[in-house]
Each structure stands twice: as C-alpha cells, then as structure tokens.
Design a protein around this motif. Structure first.
Motif, PDB file in Angstrom:
ATOM      1  N   SER A 355       0.825  -1.217   0.000  1.00 61.56           N
ATOM      2  CA  SER A 355       0.000   0.000   0.000  1.00 61.56           C
ATOM      3  C   SER A 355       0.854   1.261   0.000  1.00 61.56           C
ATOM      4  N   GLY A 356       2.165   1.106   0.152  1.00 63.21           N
ATOM      5  CA  GLY A 356       3.057   2.258   0.126  1.00 63.21           C
ATOM      6  C   GLY A 356       3.530   2.730   1.483  1.00 63.21           C
ATOM      7  N   TYR A 357       3.179   2.020   2.538  1.00 65.75           N
ATOM      8  CA  TYR A 357       3.621   2.401   3.884  1.00 65.75           C
ATOM      9  C   TYR A 357       5.044   1.889   4.144  1.00 65.75           C
ATOM     10  N   GLY A 358       5.830   2.692   4.876  1.00 61.29           N
ATOM     11  CA  GLY A 358       7.059   2.189   5.456  1.00 61.29           C
ATOM     12  C   GLY A 358       6.699   1.367   6.684  1.00 61.29           C
ATOM     13  N   LEU A 359       7.576   0.452   7.076  1.00 63.74           N
ATOM     14  CA  LEU A 359       7.281  -0.433   8.197  1.00 63.74           C
ATOM     15  C   LEU A 359       8.103  -0.054   9.426  1.00 63.74           C
ATOM     16  N   TYR A 360       7.409   0.184  10.535  1.00 66.40           N
ATOM     17  CA  TYR A 360       8.047   0.553  11.795  1.00 66.40           C
ATOM     18  C   TYR A 360       7.343  -0.148  12.955  1.00 66.40           C
ATOM     19  N   TYR A 361       8.125  -0.511  13.970  1.00 67.81           N
ATOM     20  CA  TYR A 361       7.542  -1.063  15.188  1.00 67.81           C
ATOM     21  C   TYR A 361       8.178  -0.349  16.380  1.00 67.81           C
ATOM     22  N   PHE A 362       7.724  -0.677  17.586  1.00 65.77           N
ATOM     23  CA  PHE A 362       8.306  -0.069  18.786  1.00 65.77           C
ATOM     24  C   PHE A 362       8.405  -1.098  19.888  1.00 65.77           C
ATOM     25  N   LYS A 363       9.550  -1.134  20.544  1.00 63.72           N
ATOM     26  CA  LYS A 363       9.765  -1.985  21.714  1.00 63.72           C
ATOM     27  C   LYS A 363      10.469  -1.143  22.766  1.00 63.72           C
ATOM     28  N   LYS A 364       9.757  -0.879  23.853  1.00 64.23           N
ATOM     29  CA  LYS A 364      10.335  -0.082  24.934  1.00 64.23           C
ATOM     30  C   LYS A 364      11.317  -0.927  25.731  1.00 64.23           C
ATOM     31  N   GLU A 365      12.523  -0.356  25.952  1.00 69.42           N
ATOM     32  CA  GLU A 365      13.546  -1.076  26.691  1.00 69.42           C
ATOM     33  C   GLU A 365      13.072  -1.397  28.104  1.00 69.42           C
ATOM     34  N   ASN A 366      13.404  -2.598  28.563  1.00 69.69           N
ATOM     35  CA  ASN A 366      13.087  -3.034  29.930  1.00 69.69           C
ATOM     36  C   ASN A 366      11.597  -2.918  30.248  1.00 69.69           C
ATOM     37  N   SER A 367      10.780  -3.240  29.247  1.00 70.01           N
ATOM     38  CA  SER A 367       9.334  -3.133  29.417  1.00 70.01           C
ATOM     39  C   SER A 367       8.648  -4.133  28.498  1.00 70.01           C
TER      40      SER A 367
END
Length: 453
Positions: A355-367
């Motif tokens: 669809s044209g989106y870049g791919l990003y995720y998030f992982k909070k350190e020590n959480s």
C-alpha cells in the motif's frame, strides 16, 4: 489465463500522457511484470520490439556505436531485420534489465527523440539502481510492482470492484459484516495466506480449484530466489545472504520477532550482515521493519536501523519454508497452527508495504510495551496491532491512554473477528488490512472518536 493487475491501469494512464517518459518497471522476479507489459503492448501498439537481455545476450552489442536512438535501432535491425520501427506506433520493451543496465543511458535520448515508447523491466534492479538512476535521471518514470495483493487475488477469484467497495463501506460505517460475508472473506483470506501472491501459484489454484501442486510451485520459486542469490551476490556474501534468508521463518515464529544476527551464525555481528539484509531488501525479497526510537512523528529518521524485523515480501515464500507437518495441516485443514501469529503478521507487513507504507515497530527497553506496526496520516500516528485472535491489546491501550505519546490518540487492531470499536481502538478483520490506506483517506478517526466517545 491472464490475471488482472493494478499495473494495467497505470500503463494505460502512462500511454495517455502526452509527456510520458521511458518507463522502468521494478520488482522481484516472477511477480508478473513481463506478462502484464506484453498484454498492454499487444493491445496498444502496432509493433512491439521485445528484447530479453538474459535469453538474447547478443543484444548487449546494440550500444556499441553509442547510445543515440538511430544507432541503437540500426544495430537492433542488423541483428533481426524482421523487427519493425514505425514512429508513433512502436514500443521497445527491454526485459531482464538487470543483465544490461547500461541500456538505461539511452533512455535520455529516447525521451528527447520522442518517436518511440520505451518500457524497461527487470528483477533485482535495486541492486544496481544507483547506477541506473545516474544513467537516466530526469528522463524516466518508475513503477514498483509486487506480487498480487489481496484485492488482486479477489479479482482473480471473480470478485469485482463492487465487492471491495462494499468492504470499505462497512469499515467507514463501522458496520459489522454479515455472517455470510465474514465466512466468504475469511475463507478467501486463509487461501491467500497459504498461497501468497505469486501469479504462477495463483493461476494453478484458480484453474485446478484446489491446492494441488501449489507447494511444488512455491518451492520452485524459492529455489529460483536462492539461485538468484548465488548468481548475483558476490563472494562470501552469498553464504551470509542465504543464511539470513533461511533464518527468517525461525525468527518470525518466536514471540520476540526482532531479527537477531547472533542467531544466524556463531559469532555473527550486525555490521558484517547489514549489507546482506540490504541486498535482500533491494532485491525485493524481504520487507524490513525498523524499531522506532520513540513512537512520535516524523517516522523517517526516527528509528534504529540496527534493530529490525524481517518479513518476506510475499508470504508464499514463508509458507514454502515451513516443515512438512505444517504443510499438510495448512492445505488439508486450512489450519495455520503455531505459525498463525507469524503468518498473519507477515501478511499484514506485506499488505502495508504494497500500500506504500514504510514499516516501523516499537519496543520499549526493559518493558513489555511493544507495538507491531505504525501507520500515519498527515498529522496523526496510529499504532497497529496484529492479533491471531480477538484478545486484549494491552500495549495499544497503554499507548493511547498515556500522556507520554501525544501523537497517538487512537489505534487499530487486526483480528480474527468482525468490525468493532471500543476505547478508541478500531477493530477490523485481518482481510481488511489492504484497505487501511483508503480507509484513512476517506474518514476522520478523530471525528468518529468524538462521536462515539
């Protein structure tokens, strides 16, 4: 049997543009580039001059007298006097461009001359694209083609635009699908998850009406991709690239789907494998999903390029690499088993990328705070969670409720379930993922949140 593709509309619009420039169609191997271009050419030109630089390497000599249009046409005619060149009604189609990227130097002259239309196509173009770009900057157009997305799969199964528009209308109105609609779409989507989007696999499935032969075709495609790595990658990188490639399914099956180089080989370090990941990405084989430094806008530049997840650009490759027991269960019982989480996530990554989106995720350190994907509108950041079943989305709720994330006001959850809304979370079935970009362009989530409370 020709499969309707989205490039069909693009090519018609390109032909109608009086200021059209030579076109380069990019994309991974065997996704249908050549077939679509040929069909378009046959329907729109009196003469088509097709040159395949892999099957006919002799044509690499056509620039021996320079890159001017007349020199190239003269040399093509010498090699094959039966090829016709009528100004205004001839298309030159240079295929397998990756084997002779030098021809792109001529695109400037074809663009300036204007007598002949030119389309170039090839796989693995990302590997040499800096070279191609420098040869033809300002004198070409690019189109990125992919394997079939779920919408194109629906077309192949005989479902028209009205069917897709009805799906989108349900999303806009947050109106649950009927039991019949859910059954139809869910079964189609499971089939798509198992097959992937490679035209050869889809065509066999449509013609036979069963999964017969689909695994063999997928595995042959897998072997072809591995052969490309051996053919086009250089030196020691071949082994490293193949190691990265073969470890993707294993690492996707883990709860922590972050791709860990240390698991690929003993003593492996990221700096030694960074180029291998880039090679697979540039070849169109994988999609990379980068870990955000912090979930806020803008997304570009706000990520750690050493922390990433790797997804296959076509989920059929992932399926082809699963063990024999899983293969039998998939095709006989349509049971995704222990792989359903990784497969649904891979299909979502594939749909977002197409669809044209870049791919990003998030992982909070020590959480335990972790979010699968993020998409955005012009002013909003929207976390997206992919659930194998319709369960709680604790991280999604935390991101929405916390004052620490001011760019996040609501979220989206993809589930094995129906459309719904609760607590600023919009819930959609997995099979709606390909429509998210159109959905976000057609509604204001903020207005819906204010209205629903």
């Amino acid at each position: 049997m020709y499969l309707q593709r989205k490039i069909d509309v693009y090519l018609k619009e390109w032909k109608q543009d009086e200021h059209r420039r030579p076109l380069i169609v990019k994309g991974a191997r065997q996704i249908g580039k050549t077939e679509s271009i040929r069909k378009f050419a046959e329907e729109n030109y009196k003469h088509v001059v097709e040159i395949n630089f892999v099957e006919e390497p002799k044509y690499k000599m056509i620039t021996s007298d320079g890159y001017g249009v007349q020199n190239i046409i003269k040399n093509i005619s010498r090699l094959d006097p039966d090829k016709h060149f009528d100004p205004g009604s001839t298309l030159l189609f240079f295929d397998e461009l990756q084997d002779f990227p030098e021809i792109t130097t001529a695109l400037k002259f074809f663009s300036m001359d204007g007598k002949y239309d030119v389309i170039c196509s090839g796989s693995l173009l990302g590997i040499n694209y800096r070279r191609i770009e420098s040869n033809s900057v300002g004198y070409k157009q690019d189109f990125e083609m992919h394997s079939l997305d779920f919408e194109e799969f629906l077309w192949a199964r005989g479902y028209g635009d009205d069917f897709v528009e009805d799906m989108l209308d349900h999303m806009k109105k947050l109106k649950a699908f009927s039991e019949v609609m859910m059954k139809i779409c869910s079964e189609l989507f499971i089939d798509y998850c198992i097959l992937g989007g490679m035209p050869a696999v889809i065509r066999d499935y449509i013609e036979k009406g069963t999964f017969e032969g689909s695994l063999q075709t997928q595995r042959q495609l897998l072997a072809d991709y591995e052969e490309d790595i051996r053919k086009y990658a250089e030196g020691m990188d071949q082994t490293r690239i193949l190691n990265v490639f073969s470890h993707i399914p294993v690492q996707l099956a883990r709860d922590n789907k972050k791709f860990q180089i240390s698991k690929v080989a003993s003593g492996a370090r990221f700096k030694d494998y960074r180029g291998c990941i880039e090679w697979l990405k540039d070849a169109g084989v994988v999609n990379t999903c980068y870990c955000l430094h912090f979930p806020e806008l803008p997304l570009k530049g706000n990520y750690d390029d050493t922390k990433l997840k790797l997804y296959f650009a076509d989920s059929g490759l992932l399926v082809a690499m699963l063990d024999e027991e899983a293969q039998d269960d998939l095709r006989e019982n349509k049971n995704l088993g222990v792989y359903k989480g990784s497969l649904y996530e891979n299909v979502a990554a594939e749909a977002l990328s197409k669809s044209g989106y870049g791919l990003y995720y998030f992982k909070k350190e020590n959480s335990t705070l972790e979010e699968d994907f993020f998409i955005r509108t012009s002013s909003e950041l929207i976390p997206l969670e992919v659930k194998a079943v319709n369960g709680r989305a604790k991280s999604l709720q935390t991101l929405i409720a916390s004052d620490r994330y001011p760019d996040i006001k609501y979220g989206i959850k993809l589930v094995m379930g129906n459309i719904g809304y609760s607590g600023k979370i919009f819930t959609f079935p997995h099979f709606c993922c390909f429509l998210l970009k159109r959905y976000l362009k057609s509604v204001s989530l903020m207005e819906i949140v204010e209205k629903e409370g």
